[in-house]
Design an enzyme around this catalytic site. Structure first.
Site, short mmCIF file in Angstrom:
data_model
loop_
_atom_site.label_atom_id
_atom_site.label_comp_id
_atom_site.label_asym_id
_atom_site.label_seq_id
_atom_site.Cartn_x
_atom_site.Cartn_y
_atom_site.Cartn_z
N LYS A 126 -11.26 31.66 33.65
CA LYS A 126 -12.29 30.92 34.38
C LYS A 126 -12.49 31.44 35.80
O LYS A 126 -13.55 31.28 36.37
CB LYS A 126 -11.97 29.43 34.37
CG LYS A 126 -12.09 28.85 32.95
CD LYS A 126 -11.94 27.35 32.90
CE LYS A 126 -12.26 26.81 31.52
NZ LYS A 126 -11.24 27.17 30.48
C1 LIG Z 1 -11.46 27.23 29.14
C2 LIG Z 1 -10.52 28.06 28.32
C3 LIG Z 1 -10.83 28.46 27.00
C4 LIG Z 1 -12.10 28.04 26.29
O1 LIG Z 1 -13.25 28.64 26.82
P1 LIG Z 1 -14.71 28.07 26.47
O2 LIG Z 1 -15.62 28.84 27.36
O3 LIG Z 1 -14.67 26.61 26.79
O4 LIG Z 1 -14.97 28.31 25.01
C5 LIG Z 1 -9.93 29.27 26.34
N1 LIG Z 1 -8.75 29.64 26.91
C6 LIG Z 1 -8.42 29.27 28.17
C7 LIG Z 1 -7.11 29.69 28.72
C8 LIG Z 1 -9.28 28.47 28.91
O5 LIG Z 1 -8.93 28.08 30.16
#
Ligand SMILES: *Cc1c(COP(=O)(O)O)cnc(C)c1O
Length: 483
Positions: A126
């Site tokens: 993120k």
């Molecule tokens: C947020 C997250 C996901 C999922 O991603 P999306 O964009 O919601 O599909 C997967 N792995 C980690 C470690 C995350 O923080």
């Protein structure tokens, strides 16, 4: 570049990138998408192959945000994607690459690799988009002399990524609700050790759902929201999605020698934000063979891609798993793909998502639309806790590489979709230290810890404990937004 809502309201209106940057849903409850996807020419693809990450990000973003002056955007991307920010690399890979590709080996004739997206400040993918959002928000707010108070709820990844992206930014405050004493010591320390005066950690005496409910209640108080300039940074934010498109290109270039080759990506998925960016990269013309959607036990998306049935889950049907950042009851970005799947027919999208609200889902199996999923390259799979433990163990033994539970989910599902001669790139979405409990279970040893995080659990922490009470949270916001 004009943006429109997936549900069709205000079809004649013009919305620029800057218009939708600070907002969430469109007025009709739909999501914003470009009126058409920009295409990448063969010449551009050839020229982009050797660009540093920041300049590649500039090229891609400028196709979606032609209302931001090029000079300003280039400054923002160069300030965001630096080796100093994405420095938490393991082994001896170069932080200069920002998202290095780690080759594992050849399996079933397919080169298998991990695209490391978790070298940023909070060790999860993120950061890739959120760091850019922080700079974009600051830029947009300064231009209009405005301020923004970001209110959010987190069980870990999103909240810390948002705080590290917004810390010290002019005109922005963050009020982040987290469940008191319910996060791991590591995740708690990541968030609460921030001392920046514009970051407020609110430890709510309740669970994550209580935190989310409070945020919803405050957001539904439209007068309060407007008066105190409350905003969010959740995964439906268009700029977040578009920032994620960049690393699909970067990963493609790293895994291939020529632009004649095709690759597949496997994406550990929850809200469909990350893999939605892959879909957009493919629509722009990046030679992607398959987009593999990997879910955990919360398999809303896997069910859809196998059967054509989209069925959101009730709270009691949503499992708390060892890959908690994928524990979702519905996939908030999925509507963007459905819009494309249905040939961009907003009336049908509106009807289907009404069905979601009224009947809990919809079924495209019978309608003939579902067969088109293949043309978009999508396939899927799911993992259980035992699968993830097994994948962590196997990758450690076979390739001397430690992966986290979300990446393990991706790896397990990727192996079900290998094709000889087509590189398979699994997106690494977090580092193992964030989910240490399962690492200890799988490997009987401690997770690797990047040097910058040694001893963070003993740093002084700054947070406010509040009861799970909407009014108390509002009072706190009011008391801390006085200029
Ligand atoms: C947020 C997250 C996901 C999922 O991603 P999306 O964009 O919601 O599909 C997967 N792995 C980690 C470690 C995350 O923080």
């Amino acid at each position: 570049m004009n943006y429109l809502s997936t549900r069709g309201a205000g079809a004649g209106e013009r919305h620029t990138f800057s218009d939708i940057l600070l907002g969430g849903l469109a007025k009709d409850g739909g999501l914003y998408l470009p009126a058409e996807y920009p295409r990448v020419s063969a010449d551009e693809l050839a020229r982009w192959r050797t660009l540093p990450y920041a300049d590649l990000a500039f090229e891609i973003l400028s196709k979606f945000s032609d209302d931001i002056p090029a000079e300003g955007l280039r400054t923002l991307t160069r300030r965001t994607y630096t080796a100093a920010t994405y420095c938490n690399v393991r082994d001896d890979e170069s932080a200069e690459q920002i998202t290095p590709l780690k080759t594992l080996g050849i399996e079933d004739g397919a080169p298998l690799s991990l695209l490391e997206l978790s070298n940023g400040p909070t060790l999860a993918f993120k950061d890739m988009a959120m760091q850019l959002i922080g700079n974009l928000f600051e830029y947009a707010l300064a231009k209009h002399g405005e301020t923004l108070n970001i209110l959010g709820a987190t069980s870990g990844d999103t909240g810390s990524a948002a705080e590290y992206a917004m810390r010290g930014k002019k005109g922005i405050r963050v009020f982040m609700l987290s469940p008191h004493k319910k996060m791991s010591a590591f995740q708690t320390a990541q968030m609460y050790s921030l001392q920046d005066p514009n970051i407020f950690n609110l430890a709510v005496e309740g669970n994550f759902d209580d935190c989310q409910d409070i945020v919803k209640a405050v957001s539904n108080d439209h007068a309060f929201k407007a008066k105190y300039k409350i905003g969010t940074v959740n995964s439906i934010n268009w700029a977040r999605v578009v920032a994620q498109v960049v690393y699909y290109f970067k990963g493609y270039f790293a895994a291939t020698k020529s632009n004649e080759e095709r690759v597949s990506f496997t994406v550990p998925s929850g809200n469909f934000g990350n893999v939605c960016a892959g879909h957009i990269a493919r629509m722009m013309g990046l030679p992607i063979e398959k987009l593999v959607v990997a879910t955990n036990e919360n398999d809303v998306l896997d069910e859809f891609f196998r059967t054509g049935i989209y069925r959101v889950r009730k709270a009691a049907e949503t499992y708390h798993t060892s890959s908690p950042s994928m524990d979702i009851s519905k996939a908030s970005n999925f509507e963007r793909f459905v819009f494309d799947l249905l040939g961009r027919d907003p009336a049908r999208v509106l009807q289907l998502f009404r069905d979601v609200e009224e009947k809990g889902g919809f079924d495209l199996a019978a309608s003939g639309d579902f067969v088109r999923v293949k043309q978009f390259g999508f396939v899927s799979g799911r993992s259980s806790h035992a699968d993830r433990v097994e994948a962590i163990r196997d990758v450690f033994e076979r390739y001397d590489t430690m992966i986290d539970t979300h990446t393990a989910d991706g790896l397990k599902v990727a192996r079900e979709h290998l094709q000889p001669g087509i590189p398979m790139i699994v997106l690494e979405t977090a580092q193992p230290i964030k989910f240490g409990e399962t690492i200890r279970e799988a490997l009987l040893r401690e997770p690797e810890r990047p040097a910058a995080f040694s001893g963070i659990e003993s740093l002084p922490q700054r947070f406010e404990v509040l009861p799970a009470d909407v009014q108390r949270v509002k009072d706190f916001v009011v008391a801390h937004t006085g200029d």
